[in-house]
Design an enzyme around this catalytic site. Structure first.
Site, PDB file in Angstrom:
ATOM      1  N   VAL A  61       9.882  -0.389   7.809  1.00 43.85           N
ATOM      2  CA  VAL A  61      10.946  -0.783   7.000  1.00 43.85           C
ATOM      3  C   VAL A  61      11.754   0.172   6.385  1.00 43.85           C
ATOM      4  CG1 VAL A  61      10.471  -3.288   6.874  1.00 43.85           C
ATOM      5  CG2 VAL A  61       9.929  -1.989   5.161  1.00 43.85           C
ATOM      6  N   TYR A 152       8.973   6.641  -8.507  1.00 41.64           N
ATOM      7  CA  TYR A 152       8.718   5.254  -8.267  1.00 41.64           C
ATOM      8  C   TYR A 152       9.499   4.476  -9.273  1.00 41.64           C
ATOM      9  CZ  TYR A 152       5.841   0.950  -8.298  1.00 41.64           C
ATOM     10  OH  TYR A 152       5.341  -0.370  -8.135  1.00 41.64           O
ATOM     11  N   LYS A 156      12.320   1.461  -8.398  1.00 38.64           N
ATOM     12  CA  LYS A 156      12.392  -0.134  -8.848  1.00 38.64           C
ATOM     13  C   LYS A 156      13.523  -0.400  -9.665  1.00 38.64           C
ATOM     14  CE  LYS A 156       8.560  -0.944  -6.607  1.00 38.64           C
ATOM     15  NZ  LYS A 156       8.603  -1.842  -5.422  1.00 38.64           N
TER      16      LYS A 156
HETATM   17  P1  NAP Z   1      -0.636  -2.275  -1.711  1.00 39.59           P
HETATM   18  O1  NAP Z   1      -1.611  -3.189  -1.798  1.00 39.59           O
HETATM   19  O2  NAP Z   1      -0.602  -0.764  -1.400  1.00 39.59           O
HETATM   20  O3  NAP Z   1       0.236  -2.884  -0.194  1.00 39.59           O
HETATM   21  C1  NAP Z   1       1.681  -2.281   0.208  1.00 39.59           C
HETATM   22  C2  NAP Z   1       2.104  -2.753   1.251  1.00 39.59           C
HETATM   23  O4  NAP Z   1       3.258  -2.261   1.810  1.00 39.59           O
HETATM   24  C3  NAP Z   1       1.277  -2.679   2.760  1.00 39.59           C
HETATM   25  O5  NAP Z   1       0.987  -4.126   3.322  1.00 39.59           O
HETATM   26  C4  NAP Z   1       1.942  -1.939   3.478  1.00 39.59           C
HETATM   27  O6  NAP Z   1       1.715  -1.950   4.911  1.00 39.59           O
HETATM   28  C5  NAP Z   1       3.571  -2.095   3.211  1.00 39.59           C
HETATM   29  N1  NAP Z   1       4.319  -0.907   3.536  1.00 39.59           N
HETATM   30  C6  NAP Z   1       4.401   0.242   2.730  1.00 39.59           C
HETATM   31  N2  NAP Z   1       5.258   1.081   3.523  1.00 39.59           N
HETATM   32  C7  NAP Z   1       5.877   0.284   4.316  1.00 39.59           C
HETATM   33  C8  NAP Z   1       6.653   0.462   5.323  1.00 39.59           C
HETATM   34  N3  NAP Z   1       7.443   1.644   5.538  1.00 39.59           N
HETATM   35  N4  NAP Z   1       7.098  -0.465   6.305  1.00 39.59           N
HETATM   36  C9  NAP Z   1       6.423  -1.442   6.281  1.00 39.59           C
HETATM   37  N5  NAP Z   1       5.447  -1.859   5.089  1.00 39.59           N
HETATM   38  C10 NAP Z   1       4.936  -1.011   4.252  1.00 39.59           C
HETATM   39  O7  NAP Z   1       0.689  -2.791  -2.524  1.00 39.59           O
HETATM   40  P2  NAP Z   1       0.897  -3.954  -3.398  1.00 39.59           P
HETATM   41  O8  NAP Z   1       0.176  -3.584  -4.854  1.00 39.59           O
HETATM   42  O9  NAP Z   1       0.639  -5.381  -2.801  1.00 39.59           O
HETATM   43  O10 NAP Z   1       2.479  -3.883  -3.829  1.00 39.59           O
HETATM   44  C11 NAP Z   1       3.496  -4.695  -3.211  1.00 39.59           C
HETATM   45  C12 NAP Z   1       4.645  -4.469  -4.039  1.00 39.59           C
HETATM   46  O11 NAP Z   1       4.577  -4.778  -5.425  1.00 39.59           O
HETATM   47  C13 NAP Z   1       5.320  -3.070  -3.860  1.00 39.59           C
HETATM   48  O12 NAP Z   1       6.653  -3.043  -3.784  1.00 39.59           O
HETATM   49  C14 NAP Z   1       4.735  -2.472  -5.310  1.00 39.59           C
HETATM   50  O13 NAP Z   1       5.557  -1.510  -5.752  1.00 39.59           O
HETATM   51  C15 NAP Z   1       5.007  -3.728  -6.083  1.00 39.59           C
HETATM   52  N6  NAP Z   1       4.274  -3.678  -7.276  1.00 39.59           N
HETATM   53  C16 NAP Z   1       3.063  -3.687  -7.464  1.00 39.59           C
HETATM   54  C17 NAP Z   1       2.229  -3.545  -8.694  1.00 39.59           C
HETATM   55  C18 NAP Z   1       0.664  -3.388  -8.667  1.00 39.59           C
HETATM   56  O14 NAP Z   1       0.320  -3.452  -9.865  1.00 39.59           O
HETATM   57  N7  NAP Z   1      -0.015  -3.549  -7.514  1.00 39.59           N
HETATM   58  C19 NAP Z   1       3.074  -3.646  -9.808  1.00 39.59           C
HETATM   59  C20 NAP Z   1       4.214  -3.680  -9.549  1.00 39.59           C
HETATM   60  C21 NAP Z   1       4.972  -3.701  -8.518  1.00 39.59           C
HETATM   61  P3  NAP Z   1       0.915  -1.243   5.878  1.00 39.59           P
HETATM   62  O15 NAP Z   1      -0.703  -0.654   5.170  1.00 39.59           O
HETATM   63  O16 NAP Z   1       0.707  -2.112   7.027  1.00 39.59           O
HETATM   64  O17 NAP Z   1       1.788   0.002   6.329  1.00 39.59           O
END
Ligand code: NAP
Length: 243
Positions: A61, A152, A156
């Protein structure tokens, strides 16, 4: 027909939990993934074993041409988009002085351009229908800033800026735009955190626990149902950050 929901980055972590639970609730979910095909197929198989349908669609994306293919797929199949959840994202810990041009570009392209591309393409259809809901997954670091995560945090904070501005522009078209800014959630993105690290985060958190993807999914479900909230940054974080 049940609402059609696109979830970007739904192969793992928060996005996967959102996609799974919305599909269980009867939404027509299109779960986008990029590299994790195996996990995306597992998600589909788990649901189908229980008689629940979901579409999975591979697209990076951060690239507009691939976003166009994703949106074309959804429009050809359902002819509408009710909810767009911009969740795909990456993180990286680095000293500010060591962030390379490539690191910066990858971060901004993945976390910010992605939401620009998907939203720009999806709202064309939402405006025609005079209805829509956009949910951007940002982060507490967009609010507070995170040391050693400047790029990062910038991405955000940018997402939250988009949420606020677009909510004003699209409100008259009956399209709501909100950010969910999670605190620390137990996913692979935080795979580098030791038990000790988690314990110190928990110690600083008034609710005295860590976040799980379901905490974000609950907030997503509420925002989909709501009809009077737009332009807001809602932060499920256990009280770690109170503004
Ligand atoms: P995660 O477990 O690392 O999963 C990230 C997801 O994003 C994966 O499904 C990955 O897909 C997808 N992704 C990354 N680059 C992509 C691209 N270019 N095109 C399509 N898909 C892509 O991370 P998460 O913790 O679930 O985080 C999800 C969201 O929440 C993020 O935006 C993150 O910044 C936000 N967030 C997370 C936390 C936290 O503590 N975990 C806190 C605040 C905000 P593939 O593996 O298939 O490439």
């Amino acid at each position: 027909m049940n609402k059609v929901v696109i979830v970007t980055g739904a192969s793992r972590g928060i996005g996967r939990n959102i996609a799974y639970n919305l599909a269980v609730d009867g939404f027509k979910v299109i779960a986008n993934y990029n590299n994790s095909e195996k996990q995306a197929l597992e998600l589909k198989n788990n649901l189908e074993e229980n008689g629940i349908e979901i579409d999975i669609f591979k697209a990076d994306v951060s690239k507009r041409e691939q976003v166009l293919k994703l949106i074309d797929f959804v429009i050809n199949k359902y002819n509408r988009i009710d909810v767009l959840i911009n969740n795909a994202g990456i993180a990286q810990e680095k000293l500010f002085t060591e962030i390379t041009e490539e690191d910066f570009e990858k971060m901004i392209k993945t976390n910010l351009y992605s939401a620009f591309y998907t939203t720009q393409e999806a709202v064309r259809y939402m405006i025609k229908e005079h209805r829509g809901c956009i949910i951007n997954i940002s982060s507490i670091y967009g609010i507070t800033g995170g040391s050693c995560e400047v790029h990062y945090s910038m991405s955000k904070a940018g997402i939250d800026g988009m949420t606020k501005a677009l909510a004003k522009e699209l409100g008259p078209s009956n399209i709501r735009v909100n950010s969910i800014a999670p605190g620390a959630i137990d996913t692979e993105m935080n795979g580098n955190l030791s038990e000790e690290d988690w314990n110190s985060i928990i110690d600083e958190t008034p609710l005295m626990k860590k976040g799980n993807p379901i905490d974000i999914t609950r907030c997503v479900k509420w925002l989909i149902e709501d009809e009077f909230t737009t332009g807001q940054v809602i932060s499920p974080n256990g009280g770690l950050v109170i503004t």
